[in-house]
Write an enzyme that holds these catalytic residues in place. Structure first.
Site, PDB file in Angstrom:
ATOM      1  N   ARG A 268     -15.018  39.322-149.353  1.00 22.46           N
ATOM      2  CA  ARG A 268     -14.808  40.458-150.253  1.00 22.46           C
ATOM      3  C   ARG A 268     -13.342  40.569-150.689  1.00 22.46           C
ATOM      4  O   ARG A 268     -13.041  40.929-151.833  1.00 22.46           O
ATOM      5  CB  ARG A 268     -15.266  41.748-149.567  1.00 22.46           C
ATOM      6  CG  ARG A 268     -16.774  41.864-149.437  1.00 22.46           C
ATOM      7  CD  ARG A 268     -17.172  43.000-148.522  1.00 22.46           C
ATOM      8  NE  ARG A 268     -16.585  44.261-148.958  1.00 22.46           N
ATOM      9  CZ  ARG A 268     -16.608  45.369-148.209  1.00 22.46           C
ATOM     10  NH1 ARG A 268     -17.165  45.354-147.004  1.00 22.46           N
ATOM     11  NH2 ARG A 268     -16.063  46.484-148.662  1.00 22.46           N
TER      12      ARG A 268
ATOM     13  N   ARG B  17     -22.543  38.467-138.947  1.00 21.38           N
ATOM     14  CA  ARG B  17     -22.585  39.922-138.987  1.00 21.38           C
ATOM     15  C   ARG B  17     -22.283  40.366-140.410  1.00 21.38           C
ATOM     16  O   ARG B  17     -21.332  39.874-141.024  1.00 21.38           O
ATOM     17  CB  ARG B  17     -21.543  40.525-138.034  1.00 21.38           C
ATOM     18  CG  ARG B  17     -21.744  40.146-136.580  1.00 21.38           C
ATOM     19  CD  ARG B  17     -20.619  40.696-135.719  1.00 21.38           C
ATOM     20  NE  ARG B  17     -20.777  40.326-134.325  1.00 21.38           N
ATOM     21  CZ  ARG B  17     -19.910  40.633-133.363  1.00 21.38           C
ATOM     22  NH1 ARG B  17     -18.810  41.310-133.669  1.00 21.38           N
ATOM     23  NH2 ARG B  17     -20.128  40.266-132.123  1.00 21.38           N
TER      24      ARG B  17
ATOM     25  N   TYR C 156     -22.022  32.151-148.629  1.00 20.79           N
ATOM     26  CA  TYR C 156     -22.147  33.479-149.221  1.00 20.79           C
ATOM     27  C   TYR C 156     -22.128  33.379-150.742  1.00 20.79           C
ATOM     28  O   TYR C 156     -21.505  32.475-151.317  1.00 20.79           O
ATOM     29  CB  TYR C 156     -20.989  34.382-148.791  1.00 20.79           C
ATOM     30  CG  TYR C 156     -21.090  34.930-147.387  1.00 20.79           C
ATOM     31  CD1 TYR C 156     -21.701  36.150-147.130  1.00 20.79           C
ATOM     32  CD2 TYR C 156     -20.557  34.225-146.307  1.00 20.79           C
ATOM     33  CE1 TYR C 156     -21.780  36.667-145.848  1.00 20.79           C
ATOM     34  CE2 TYR C 156     -20.630  34.724-145.012  1.00 20.79           C
ATOM     35  CZ  TYR C 156     -21.243  35.953-144.788  1.00 20.79           C
ATOM     36  OH  TYR C 156     -21.322  36.457-143.514  1.00 20.79           O
TER      37      TYR C 156
ATOM     38  N   ASP D  49     -21.645  43.661-143.119  1.00 23.54           N
ATOM     39  CA  ASP D  49     -21.240  45.061-143.178  1.00 23.54           C
ATOM     40  C   ASP D  49     -22.304  45.917-143.846  1.00 23.54           C
ATOM     41  O   ASP D  49     -23.269  45.411-144.426  1.00 23.54           O
ATOM     42  CB  ASP D  49     -19.938  45.194-143.980  1.00 23.54           C
ATOM     43  CG  ASP D  49     -18.735  44.628-143.251  1.00 23.54           C
ATOM     44  OD1 ASP D  49     -18.762  44.572-142.011  1.00 23.54           O
ATOM     45  OD2 ASP D  49     -17.764  44.227-143.928  1.00 23.54           O
TER      46      ASP D  49
END
Length: 248
Positions: A198, A50, A111, A52
């Site tokens: 993040r 998922r 990522y 953001d």
């Protein structure tokens, strides 16, 4: 019924996130609407992860079950036609086994976070990188990042809205390198907590700016307290790079 695995590339800027939302557009809605336009079916899209609002993907794996008899290449071409003008593209489409699941069969996720380390405003990379005008010491950031590698309680780097049952995660790799005027942070793990990447990037940036000591990354981790977080990096620099599956 045939299960199709799709590989998606998307610009997350106009979306409220990957998952369908009641208050705005999502990648899931765009893909499901395209499937309906092609097949007339209300197929559900399941994703490897998922993302953001504002987060991008280079190769997000998803799957949907479709009754209509259609070749994978034709389905890919038709979906790309109906996805326009949304910034979503189907890069690959393949038939997979009925028990293959984009999320639950996934054994690893990777990522990339891009920091544009320059003073001039972003033009081509606007909304696609986090601009940090202060000089960053990428080598110090990389050294500090190694305190986070391994199995740890990542409560400090976890969103208060995270729905994971446990803050324990195993971070397989966290690498920082300078690429021209950019600093790239690459993270790999079986799975991540909400905002984990993040949050880690934000604190590493503080190290790179000289506002945090290298050892403060480990201290923040050991605190197991969200209040110890120094900075949560913005979404626009984050990219879902790859999902790993057995046999691939």
């Amino acid at each position: 019924m045939t299960r199709f695995a799709l590989t998606l590339e998307f610009d997350g800027t106009p979306f409220m996130g990957l998952q369908r939302q009641s208050h705005g557009p999502s990648v899931q809605q765009a893909v499901e609407d395209a499937i309906h336009a092609v097949t007339g079916e209300n197929a559900v899209m399941h994703a490897a992860g998922r993302t953001d609002a504002g987060v991008h993907a280079l190769a997000m794996r998803v799957h949907s079950d479709i009754e209509k008899q259609i070749e994978p290449f034709r389905l890919m071409e038709a979906l790309n036609y109906h996805l326009r003008p949304a910034p979503v593209a189907v890069l690959d489409c393949a038939v997979v086994a009925d028990d293959w699941h984009a999320r639950f069969s996934c054994t690893g996720r990777e990522y990339l976070y891009r920091i544009a380390n320059r003073r001039a405003p972003l033009t081509l990379d606007l909304n696609r990188a986090w601009q940090v005008p202060q000089p960053l010491d990428a080598e110090a950031m990389h050294r500090a990042a190694q305190a986070l590698v391994g199995r740890h309680d990542f409560t400090t780097f976890r969103s208060v809205h995270c729905q994971s049952q446990s803050p324990l995660k195993t971070l397989d790799r966290l690498e920082v390198e300078r690429v021209g005027e950019e600093v790239h942070i690459r993270a790999a793990a079986r799975s991540f907590l909400h905002h984990q990447v993040r949050s880690m990037v934000g604190c590493l940036a503080l190290v790179g700016m000289g506002r945090w000591r290298e050892t403060q990354i480990g201290e923040a981790l050991a605190a197991r307290d969200r209040q110890a977080l120094g900075l949560n990096a913005p979404s626009e620099g984050l990219y879902f790079v790859k999902a790993l599956y057995p046999g691939e």
